[in-house]
Design a protein around this motif. Structure first.
Motif, PDB file in Angstrom:
ATOM      1  N   SER A 145       0.820  -1.219   0.000  1.00  0.00           N
ATOM      2  CA  SER A 145       0.000   0.000   0.000  1.00  0.00           C
ATOM      3  C   SER A 145       0.852   1.267   0.000  1.00  0.00           C
ATOM      4  O   SER A 145       0.347   2.352  -0.246  1.00  0.00           O
ATOM      5  N   VAL A 146       2.130   1.143   0.319  1.00  0.00           N
ATOM      6  CA  VAL A 146       3.023   2.323   0.333  1.00  0.00           C
ATOM      7  C   VAL A 146       4.122   2.146  -0.722  1.00  0.00           C
ATOM      8  O   VAL A 146       5.307   2.330  -0.444  1.00  0.00           O
ATOM      9  N   GLN A 147       3.692   1.738  -1.918  1.00  0.00           N
ATOM     10  CA  GLN A 147       4.578   1.639  -3.077  1.00  0.00           C
ATOM     11  C   GLN A 147       5.756   0.687  -2.847  1.00  0.00           C
ATOM     12  O   GLN A 147       6.900   0.999  -3.153  1.00  0.00           O
ATOM     13  N   ARG A 148       5.442  -0.471  -2.280  1.00  0.00           N
ATOM     14  CA  ARG A 148       6.435  -1.527  -2.045  1.00  0.00           C
ATOM     15  C   ARG A 148       7.618  -1.044  -1.204  1.00  0.00           C
ATOM     16  O   ARG A 148       8.750  -1.479  -1.383  1.00  0.00           O
ATOM     17  N   ASN A 149       7.362  -0.155  -0.278  1.00  0.00           N
ATOM     18  CA  ASN A 149       8.391   0.258   0.674  1.00  0.00           C
ATOM     19  C   ASN A 149       8.307  -0.636   1.899  1.00  0.00           C
ATOM     20  O   ASN A 149       7.230  -1.109   2.265  1.00  0.00           O
ATOM     21  N   LEU A 150       9.446  -0.848   2.548  1.00  0.00           N
ATOM     22  CA  LEU A 150       9.463  -1.547   3.835  1.00  0.00           C
ATOM     23  C   LEU A 150       8.697  -0.679   4.822  1.00  0.00           C
ATOM     24  O   LEU A 150       9.002   0.513   4.977  1.00  0.00           O
ATOM     25  N   VAL A 151       7.664  -1.251   5.468  1.00  0.00           N
ATOM     26  CA  VAL A 151       6.762  -0.432   6.293  1.00  0.00           C
ATOM     27  C   VAL A 151       7.531   0.316   7.372  1.00  0.00           C
ATOM     28  O   VAL A 151       7.317   1.509   7.594  1.00  0.00           O
ATOM     29  N   ILE A 152       8.465  -0.379   8.029  1.00  0.00           N
ATOM     30  CA  ILE A 152       9.236   0.287   9.091  1.00  0.00           C
ATOM     31  C   ILE A 152      10.134   1.376   8.480  1.00  0.00           C
ATOM     32  O   ILE A 152      10.478   2.355   9.139  1.00  0.00           O
ATOM     33  N   GLY A 153      10.478   1.179   7.187  1.00  0.00           N
ATOM     34  CA  GLY A 153      11.318   2.174   6.499  1.00  0.00           C
ATOM     35  C   GLY A 153      10.584   3.476   6.248  1.00  0.00           C
ATOM     36  O   GLY A 153      11.200   4.556   6.223  1.00  0.00           O
ATOM     37  N   THR A 154       9.249   3.404   6.056  1.00  0.00           N
ATOM     38  CA  THR A 154       8.477   4.630   5.812  1.00  0.00           C
ATOM     39  C   THR A 154       8.524   5.563   7.013  1.00  0.00           C
ATOM     40  O   THR A 154       8.336   6.760   6.882  1.00  0.00           O
ATOM     41  N   LEU A 155       8.757   4.970   8.193  1.00  0.00           N
ATOM     42  CA  LEU A 155       8.790   5.779   9.418  1.00  0.00           C
ATOM     43  C   LEU A 155      10.163   6.394   9.652  1.00  0.00           C
ATOM     44  O   LEU A 155      10.291   7.377  10.372  1.00  0.00           O
ATOM     45  N   SER A 156      11.201   5.811   9.054  1.00  0.00           N
ATOM     46  CA  SER A 156      12.570   6.203   9.415  1.00  0.00           C
ATOM     47  C   SER A 156      12.976   7.533   8.778  1.00  0.00           C
ATOM     48  O   SER A 156      12.396   7.985   7.785  1.00  0.00           O
ATOM     49  N   TRP A 157      13.989   8.090   9.360  1.00  0.00           N
ATOM     50  CA  TRP A 157      14.558   9.347   8.855  1.00  0.00           C
ATOM     51  C   TRP A 157      16.062   9.150   8.710  1.00  0.00           C
ATOM     52  O   TRP A 157      16.679   8.483   9.539  1.00  0.00           O
ATOM     53  N   PRO A 158      16.725   9.601   7.680  1.00  0.00           N
ATOM     54  CA  PRO A 158      16.222  10.536   6.659  1.00  0.00           C
ATOM     55  C   PRO A 158      15.553   9.851   5.476  1.00  0.00           C
ATOM     56  O   PRO A 158      14.869  10.497   4.708  1.00  0.00           O
ATOM     57  N   SER A 159      15.752   8.514   5.309  1.00  0.00           N
ATOM     58  CA  SER A 159      15.208   7.868   4.117  1.00  0.00           C
ATOM     59  C   SER A 159      14.872   6.425   4.438  1.00  0.00           C
ATOM     60  O   SER A 159      15.521   5.797   5.281  1.00  0.00           O
ATOM     61  N   PRO A 160      13.864   5.846   3.736  1.00  0.00           N
ATOM     62  CA  PRO A 160      13.576   4.413   3.940  1.00  0.00           C
ATOM     63  C   PRO A 160      14.770   3.526   3.620  1.00  0.00           C
ATOM     64  O   PRO A 160      14.888   2.419   4.167  1.00  0.00           O
TER      65      PRO A 160
END
Length: 1104
Positions: A512-527
């Protein structure tokens, strides 16, 4: 300043004292000119004189007083010189070899360095490459932080945190996820407390957890749990490799997939096949890296740890950033259903371009064509498309939506809690781009998948050899690491639930988030920080599993407790476990062929939980048993905590997967029984042995409280064995009979007596004991062996009868062989000893079994049809009834039938006796044929009269002649002829030697003996010997023996075994030799006989 005397040799003008100082100290043989190595000193040995020279060399463990190195002790090696220091300890010099000086012991302990567990020795071997191996290793220098805390942190934090934690929080809800994490972390914390206690109770060498468990619980448990831990570590390697490949193919290079599904329904199967292919390649590559050089793995460990730490820091940084500026990850919803956001660019059904309404890519996914009037999916027509933020942020209030669980079956849609219009047809087309559950979810499954993320707590104890102070570092480092990771996990549960939209949390692969690792969407500065970090973290963890598992298997194999694993103890020249690595890679491949991370995780959870369970059990046992050696430096443990940890481990095993739990326990049980049956015997002072001792002590104390009830009575045997001149068992069939009688139940003590003193015969006693144990093993006799050294056989047997056994576990029956050579014996004490033994067993209220012709008794071969005949003459407790029943429980006697004979006198009603006996046996629940034998009164025959007379003559002659010991040894038998001898015949044929007479007597010799040993008050002369008349009491006894023998032989000559009441010896010792003769006559003509004498108590009852 400490000063010492050293001995230097001084020649006659050949060199100065300065030269003498550089020479070897002189020894007595050299100084005396005998046997020394004469080229060493460069001096004439015959002229060398040992003198004392003053030396100011400091003495390491001295008291400041000058010491003297003795010239009279031949110290050829340097170690002995340190053992024996001066003459102050001359009193102990004979024991120096076995009991070293305290100073020597302390210096050796101070220099003791434990072998490193990691791969330091292998690195050294690789670096040296044929150069001479270093003899002095640097002492370990690692502290708590580097040596324990960081390795534990690296091993605990891993693939599950990055790939499954968000999905677990979304599926179970914050509350239940919190419970899962708390349960698993509590389990490892309690285990760590127990492990700290064990690890600080002495030095823990190579093998880590395996060593701790095996030395605490014994080789059987140690081997079983060690192999479980090995399998767990191996499957962990498979899980990390699968995690690595999942990250690679799902998030880094999805285009690298070899298998591509034409139909979306087959997508999961295609993904599993990709995992299998890439996983196998990855495993091969990692195994090659480990094989080529483990030092590279060790050097990369810090890099992998840095990846883990940076990834976690990136997560926390991202969480803080969501408060001010949430990242933009829109999630497209159709109604309340989540859509996969990688087949379209805009979350719109239609779009307006230049005032023209056109359909979007999303439209074409749900409709048959891109035309506005084309037929579309019903649900698509009924519901609108909305877009929500995947990461609404910490302050958004999404935490309340994520509080509760959302379990469901496989292929269940991931839906947001909002209103939508339902379609008339509830079936879902899987080809539509909905996000669905790939597996059925429930609480217990999530426990099994999550648990591997808390394993790895043993990393610190596994490297105890590299630590500066292992006993301080292991508890602090391990517990701190678990506390840190528990805080990270619990905070992650709350923070993920508070920051991320519920539908995104439940989206396992980030569709649902363009095949990004879900925990990566939360991280900073980049997934990508998390993606790359988790990739390298999984790689490193996989490599470390493939490094650690073979070494664990090698440690188990080298212990020699599992015979078929011994081949895996070998390796390369530098000790690298090559064969173990091959096996590990093979087992790891099976995990990779399963291909699903969610399926492999519960398997390794089982094996780790099994291992932790036994660590807790070991600590609890040692604490409760209060073993003297249980003195851990770590004091913050308690048996209740260990039991709680053990219970939690067991509960988690069955919560995760009850069938996996049963399989793991079955595997451990099979290994346990195999080691018990086939493995090498080890004595490691383990807790299970201590538990057995405590249980035995408790049971013995309970047994002591009251004598056993008749219903519980069984023969507890003391078997008296005779040994030959080479200390071998004379009658091994006696042991066979014991085995058949006992059938493995009850107590058996096998005893023997050696003549002499214990100090002089200690070696013989041990040899005899070993021989008896070997014979017991051959004859499958289970019991205890006891060899007594005594000044004479009589006292030794008496000591055994009185003192064998312990408390309530004492023998109540003595079994011995009939002294078959008592007539020919060179020592008349043989039959005296036998009669005294009979008397003593009677006095001690013990039953007595005497086996005649014991060498004819069966060994292990089964007897065919036959009978066990019981001759019940007098009732002395019912042992005669019980023994055949016990014998028939054994396969050897099973086919034999039981017959009971009893003797009726003239006055008895034999018909009524038979009826009564049958009724008695019916009540005793014994199957036996009954027969009453009538013995009519008859006149005493001339044969009986003569037999009695010959017996008494022989007895009287031995008394009157008072033969010296040497003559008794030479002339054991005076007169004996079973059928024809009489006193008249002896006078007529004094020079003849009858068939069974071993010595010829003449009148001249008799007179010579009489003159030499003349006694004025002798009651009877030797000449009167030939004119005596037999004692009437003896004649009557002989008559009974002869008549009874006739009856028994007539009825039971073909029986497999005859059991007979044993008459007691005479109360006065005057007629002892006559008693032996009576028994001999009674048993004549019978093959296998067991004489039975009761112990004076009832041993069989008609009551239930």
């Amino acid at each position: 300043m400490t000063e010492r005397f050293v001995v230097v040799p001084v020649g006659q003008g050949n060199g100065s004292a300065a030269e003498g100082l550089s020479q070897e100290p002189s020894t007595l043989p050299a100084a005396a000119g005998g046997g020394g190595d004469e080229g060493d000193l460069g001096l004439d040995e015959r002229e060398a004189v040992p003198i004392l020279e003053y030396s100011r060399e400091p003495n390491k463990y001295g008291d400041g007083n000058p010491k003297e190195s003795s010239p009279f002790i031949n110290n050829t090696d340097n170690d002995k010189g340190t053992l024996y220091d001066g003459k102050n300890m001359a009193l102990f010099e004979e024991e120096m070899d076995s009991n070293p000086m305290v100073s020597s012991l302390l210096s050796k302990l101070a220099n003791y360095t434990n072998l490193t567990q990691g791969v330091r020795e292998h690195e050294e071997a690789d670096e040296e490459e044929g150069a001479k191996k270093k003899t002095v290793k640097q002492s370990p220098q690692m502290g708590t932080f580097i040596g324990v805390y960081l390795p534990c942190l690296q091993n605990i934090l891993g693939v599950i945190l990055f790939l499954r934690m968000t999905w677990i929080v979304g599926t179970a809800g914050i509350l239940e996820a919190f419970i899962i994490v708390a349960m698993c972390c509590s389990c490892t914390m309690l285990t760590a407390i127990s492990m700290s206690a064990i690890a600080t109770n002495g030095v823990v060498p190579a093998g880590g957890s395996y060593y701790m468990i095996s030395r605490s619980l014994g080789p059987e448990f140690g081997g079983a749990v060690g192999l479980c831990f090995y399998l767990g570590t191996t499957f962990a390697g498979a899980m990390y490799i699968l995690g690595t490949i999942e990250i690679l193919l799902t998030y880094i290079v999805p285009s690298a997939a070899i298998f591509k599904a034409e139909d979306k329904a087959d997508g999961a199967e295609a993904m599993l096949n990709n995992m299998r292919v890439y996983g196998t390649c990855c495993l091969t590559l990692m195994a090659l890296v480990v094989f080529v050089g483990v030092k590279y793995v060790n050097k990369l460990a810090l890099v992998f740890l840095a990846c883990v730490v940076l990834s976690i820091l990136a997560i926390y940084a991202g969480v803080i950033k969501t408060i001010f500026e949430p990242p933009d990850f829109p999630v497209c919803l159709l109604g309340n259903r989540t859509l996969k956001n990688h087949g379209f660019d805009k979350c719109l059904k239609t779009d307006t371009i230049d005032n023209v309404t056109v359909t979007t890519k999303l439209w074409s996914l749900f409709c048959q064509s891109s035309d506005l009037n084309s037929t579309c999916d019903e649900y698509f027509n009924l519901n609108n498309v909305t877009e929500v933020q995947g990461i609404p942020g910490l302050t958004s209030g999404v935490i309340s939506e994520n509080m509760w669980s959302s379990y469901g079956p496989s292929d269940m849609l991931v839906e947001k809690n909002m209103e939508s219009v339902a379609a008339s047809d509830p079936t879902i087309d899987l080809n539509l781009p909905y996000v669905v559950n790939d597996i059925a979810t429930f609480f217990t499954l999530l426990v099994g998948i999550y648990f591997p993320s808390v394993t790895g707590i043993m990393a610190g104890s596994n490297r105890s050899g590299d630590l500066r102070d292992a006993q301080r570092s292991i508890p602090i480092g391990t517990i701190l690491a678990i506390a840190t990771t528990t805080a990270i996990y619990l905070s992650c549960v709350v923070l993920f639930g508070a920051c991320i939209e519920g539908v995104v949390l439940r989206d396992k692969f980030g569709d649902s988030v363009q095949r990004n690792l879900v925990i990566g969407t939360l991280s900073w500065p980049s997934p990508w920080v998390i993606v790359i970090g988790s990739f390298f973290s999984c790689c490193g963890a996989g490599l470390q599993s493939l490094t650690g598992a073979p070494r664990l298997l090698q440690a188990i194999a080298r212990d020699g407790i599992v015979p078929f694993l011994e081949v895996f103890g070998h390796g390369k020249a530098n000790g690298e476990p090559t064969w173990a690595l091959l096996l590990t890679a093979g087992i790891c491949e099976t995990g990779i062929l399963i291909a699903s991370l969610d399926a492999v995780a519960p398997i390794l959870s089982m094996f780790f939980l099994m291992c932790y369970l036994f660590v807790n059990l070991a600590c609890a046992l040692q604490t409760l048993l209060r073993t003297p050696n249980w003195r851990p430096r770590f004091k913050y443990y308690h048996w209740a905590l260990s039991f709680l940890g053990m219970s939690l481990c067991l509960a988690l095993m069955f919560i995760s997967s009850w069938y996996y739990a049963l399989v793991a326990m079955l595997i451990a049980g099979c290994i346990y029984k195999y080691i018990e049956y086939r493995g090498a015997e080890k004595e490691w002072g383990d807790g299970i042995r201590g538990l057995s001792l405590n249980a035995a002590r408790y049971a013995l104390i309970r047994l002591e409280e009251a004598p056993p009830h008749t219903k519980n009575w069984r023969p507890q045997l003391l078997v008296l064995l005779s040994l030959d001149s080479e200390l071998r068992v004379k009658h091994p069939r006696l042991l066979s009979f014991t085995t058949q009688l006992k059938a493995g139940k009850g107590l058996t003590i096998v005893g023997s007596v050696l003549e002499g003193t214990y100090l002089a015969n200690e070696t013989e006693a041990k040899k005899a004991e070993q021989n008896i144990k070997t014979a017991m093993s051959t004859e499958k006799t289970k019991g205890f062996c006891h060899v007594v050294v005594s000044s004479n056989l009589r006292d030794g047997v008496s000591h055994l009868i009185q003192s064998a056994g312990l408390g309530g576990m004492k023998h109540n029956t003595v079994l011995m062989a009939w002294p078959g050579t008592w007539k020919q014996s060179s020592d008349p004490l043989s039959w005296r000893n036998f009669i005294e033994t009979v008397r003593e067993t009677t006095a001690a209220h013990q039953a007595l079994l005497v086996a005649k012709n014991v060498d004819n008794f069966p060994q292990q071969e089964r007897l065919g049809e036959g009978t066990i005949d019981v001759w019940w003459i007098v009732h002395d407790g019912g042992m005669l009834m019980l023994l055949p029943f016990l014998l028939r429980q054994h396969k050897v006697w099973r086919k034999c039938k039981m017959r009971i004979f009893t003797v009726a006198q003239m006055d008895d009603n034999s018909i009524q006796m038979k009826k009564d006996l049958q009724m008695f046996l019916y009540h005793l629940r014994l199957d036996a044929e009954v027969e009453v034998v009538e013995m009519h009164d008859s006149d005493i025959s001339a044969f009986t009269y003569e037999k009695t007379l010959v017996m008494e003559q022989r007895s009287q002659m031995l008394k009157q002649m008072q033969l010296s010991r040497t003559e008794r040894e030479r002339e054991a038998q005076l007169i004996h002829d079973k059928n024809t001898a009489s006193h008249a015949a002896l006078n007529d044929k004094a020079d003849a030697t009858p068939e069974r007479v071993h010595m010829t007597w003449t009148k001249e010799k008799l007179f010579t003996e009489r003159n030499r040993n003349r006694e004025p008050n002798a009651s009877m002369g030797v000449r009167d010997l030939f004119n005596m008349k037999p004692n009437q009491s003896n004649v009557r006894r002989m008559h009974t023996a002869v008549k009874l023998n006739e009856v028994v032989v007539n009825k039971s000559q073909g029986a497999q075994l005859v059991l007979l009441n044993m008459p007691g010896p005479p109360k006065s010792q005057g007629g002892d030799e006559n008693y032996m003769e009576f028994l001999e006559v009674l048993l004549e003509g019978l093959n296998r006989v067991l004489l039975v004498r009761g112990g004076g108590r009832e041993v069989i009852t008609i009551y239930s």
